[in-house]
Enzyme design. Structure first.
Site, PDB file in Angstrom:
ATOM      1  N   THR A   1       2.137  -1.638  10.388  1.00 56.07           N
ATOM      2  CA  THR A   1       1.424  -2.909  11.345  1.00 56.07           C
ATOM      3  C   THR A   1       2.397  -3.984  10.700  1.00 56.07           C
ATOM      4  O   THR A   1       2.552  -5.145  11.519  1.00 56.07           O
ATOM      5  CB  THR A   1       0.096  -3.134  11.100  1.00 56.07           C
ATOM      6  OG1 THR A   1      -0.248  -3.226   9.682  1.00 56.07           O
ATOM      7  CG2 THR A   1      -0.650  -2.232  11.929  1.00 56.07           C
ATOM      8  N   HIS A   2       2.969  -3.994   9.560  1.00 51.83           N
ATOM      9  CA  HIS A   2       3.974  -5.213   9.246  1.00 51.83           C
ATOM     10  C   HIS A   2       5.157  -5.266  10.210  1.00 51.83           C
ATOM     11  O   HIS A   2       5.977  -6.228  10.401  1.00 51.83           O
ATOM     12  CB  HIS A   2       4.492  -5.259   7.974  1.00 51.83           C
ATOM     13  CG  HIS A   2       3.680  -5.402   6.927  1.00 51.83           C
ATOM     14  ND1 HIS A   2       2.451  -4.882   6.542  1.00 51.83           N
ATOM     15  CD2 HIS A   2       3.634  -6.628   5.989  1.00 51.83           C
ATOM     16  CE1 HIS A   2       1.888  -5.406   5.513  1.00 51.83           C
ATOM     17  NE2 HIS A   2       2.480  -6.528   5.294  1.00 51.83           N
TER      18      HIS A   2
ATOM     19  N   TYR B   1       0.832  -1.117   0.009  1.00 45.53           N
ATOM     20  CA  TYR B   1      -0.050   0.022   0.113  1.00 45.53           C
ATOM     21  C   TYR B   1       1.007   1.313  -0.117  1.00 45.53           C
ATOM     22  O   TYR B   1       0.344   2.279  -0.444  1.00 45.53           O
ATOM     23  CB  TYR B   1      -1.021  -0.004   1.153  1.00 45.53           C
ATOM     24  CG  TYR B   1      -2.282  -0.547   1.254  1.00 45.53           C
ATOM     25  CD1 TYR B   1      -2.833  -1.160   0.087  1.00 45.53           C
ATOM     26  CD2 TYR B   1      -2.615  -1.052   2.374  1.00 45.53           C
ATOM     27  CE1 TYR B   1      -4.145  -1.711   0.037  1.00 45.53           C
ATOM     28  CE2 TYR B   1      -4.122  -1.822   2.394  1.00 45.53           C
ATOM     29  CZ  TYR B   1      -4.575  -2.169   1.224  1.00 45.53           C
ATOM     30  OH  TYR B   1      -5.800  -2.838   1.265  1.00 45.53           O
ATOM     31  N   GLY B   2       2.115   1.058   0.347  1.00 48.97           N
ATOM     32  CA  GLY B   2       2.881   2.121   0.705  1.00 48.97           C
ATOM     33  C   GLY B   2       3.332   3.275  -0.492  1.00 48.97           C
ATOM     34  O   GLY B   2       3.437   4.403  -0.396  1.00 48.97           O
TER      35      GLY B   2
ATOM     36  N   THR C   1      -0.885   2.799   6.914  1.00 49.10           N
ATOM     37  CA  THR C   1      -1.084   3.831   5.811  1.00 49.10           C
ATOM     38  C   THR C   1      -2.617   4.096   5.571  1.00 49.10           C
ATOM     39  O   THR C   1      -2.913   5.251   5.468  1.00 49.10           O
ATOM     40  CB  THR C   1      -1.023   2.825   4.443  1.00 49.10           C
ATOM     41  OG1 THR C   1       0.531   2.540   4.601  1.00 49.10           O
ATOM     42  CG2 THR C   1      -0.786   3.705   3.133  1.00 49.10           C
TER      43      THR C   1
ATOM     44  N   GLU D   1       6.495  -9.675   4.186  1.00 48.57           N
ATOM     45  CA  GLU D   1       5.462 -10.602   3.175  1.00 48.57           C
ATOM     46  C   GLU D   1       6.073 -11.975   2.748  1.00 48.57           C
ATOM     47  O   GLU D   1       5.097 -12.950   2.394  1.00 48.57           O
ATOM     48  CB  GLU D   1       4.823  -9.754   2.115  1.00 48.57           C
ATOM     49  CG  GLU D   1       3.910  -8.703   2.395  1.00 48.57           C
ATOM     50  CD  GLU D   1       2.492  -9.333   2.757  1.00 48.57           C
ATOM     51  OE1 GLU D   1       1.850 -10.299   2.263  1.00 48.57           O
ATOM     52  OE2 GLU D   1       1.757  -8.742   3.718  1.00 48.57           O
TER      53      GLU D   1
HETATM   54  N1  DGL Z   1       0.805  -2.606   7.168  1.00 45.15           N
HETATM   55  C1  DGL Z   1       0.490  -1.611   6.291  1.00 45.15           C
HETATM   56  C2  DGL Z   1       0.778  -0.410   7.002  1.00 45.15           C
HETATM   57  O1  DGL Z   1       0.612  -0.419   8.183  1.00 45.15           O
HETATM   58  C3  DGL Z   1       0.535  -1.670   4.710  1.00 45.15           C
HETATM   59  C4  DGL Z   1       1.984  -1.604   4.397  1.00 45.15           C
HETATM   60  C5  DGL Z   1       1.955  -1.816   3.002  1.00 45.15           C
HETATM   61  O2  DGL Z   1       1.397  -2.475   2.246  1.00 45.15           O
HETATM   62  O3  DGL Z   1       2.827  -1.039   2.272  1.00 45.15           O
HETATM   63  O4  DGL Z   1       1.144   0.765   6.613  1.00 45.15           O
END
Ligand code: DGL
Length: 267
Positions: A186-187, A43-44, A76, A153
């Site tokens: 959160t990763h 998502y980043g 995000t 991931e």
């Molecule tokens: N785990 C997500 C976050 O907290 C998304 C990270 C990603 O997909 O770049 O931002």
């Protein structure tokens, strides 16, 4: 909305499982539906409009499943889309940014706080805003950590590649004499042992999960929606893309709680 209705939780992939871990510990009686938007990870690097479209699709899906609340288990989305979506749904929604800001303020002694997050989150400056809203004397230093999400991931949590990436992002923050590091995606808590190894034990790592679930508990108590039925909770996992990888890495991170993963394309 019923007490036995599930909690909805979503992220781009396995990152939100760090929040699920806290949910299991702090609210073990709750059923939940987890949605990993693996078709769109990471998502980043996405634009605000792309993120808005993913968030709306996932929230539509979760609403159809009858959730009683949604935890945006993604830094995000919590930074970029949640402020625009708040109040548009008939269930409460909460993210991780405000929770992290509260924890960081509590833990920092020198009021110099580092934030590690995705590029989209850093661009939004949401953490800086929330942290300085609580205490304007705080100085916040944000770093976009592009390499972390692909590593997590892939289930790679240690080794040379991880150490190199941690050094690249953490060293400049430490040069700014921060005494705490917010794991603003959160990763990242899955990399916490390796980050701690590099940063040293005097640096506080701020994982927003505990405080986020505590906030959820307060919302459910306020609305008399705590599941006190005593029935075995139902825990379901959905993804929009690669279900095999989510199953494999998810079980590595969370154990055999993940019995199966269902594929649900939202496009
Ligand atoms: N785990 C997500 C976050 O907290 C998304 C990270 C990603 O997909 O770049 O931002």
């Amino acid at each position: 909305m019923e007490k036995e209705s599930p909690i909805g939780i979503f992220d781009s992939g396995v990152g939100g499982l760090t929040v699920v871990k806290s949910l299991l510990e702090q609210l073990p009686g709750e059923s939940f539906i987890y949605f990993g938007d693996t078709a769109h990870v990471p998502y980043g690097s996405k634009t605000e409009e792309q993120l808005m479209s993913y968030a709306r699709s996932i929230l539509h899906f979760l609403r159809n499943k009858g959730v009683k609340a949604v935890v945006v288990a993604c830094g995000t989305h919590s930074s970029v889309t949640l402020p625009r979506l708040e109040g548009q749904y008939d269930f409460p929604m909460l993210g991780v940014v405000k929770a992290a800001a509260r924890s960081a303020n509590r833990l920092s002694r020198n009021l110099r706080i580092g934030v590690m997050a995705t590029q989209a989150t850093v661009n939004s400056q949401a953490y800086t805003r929330e942290i300085t809203n609580i205490n304007p004397r705080c100085q916040v230093f944000e770093a976009a950590c592009r390499k972390f999400v692909p590593l997590v991931e892939s289930g790679i949590l240690e080794g040379e590649e991880v150490q190199d990436a941690i050094r690249e992002y953490t060293a400049p923050l430490l040069e700014n004499r921060v005494d705490s590091l917010v794991l603003g995606c959160t990763h990242y808590p899955f990399l916490a042992p390796a980050i701690k190894d590099f940063a040293g034990c005097e640096i506080e790592l701020v994982d927003p999960s505990f405080e986020t679930i505590e906030e959820l508990r307060q919302i459910l108590m306020r609305d008399d929606l705590i599941n006190d039925s005593g029935k075995t909770p139902v825990r379901q996992f959905y993804v929009s893309g690669n279900d095999e990888s989510f199953y494999k890495v998810g079980r590595l991170l969370l154990g055999d709680l993940i019995k199966s993963v269902k594929l649900e394309s939202l496009d």
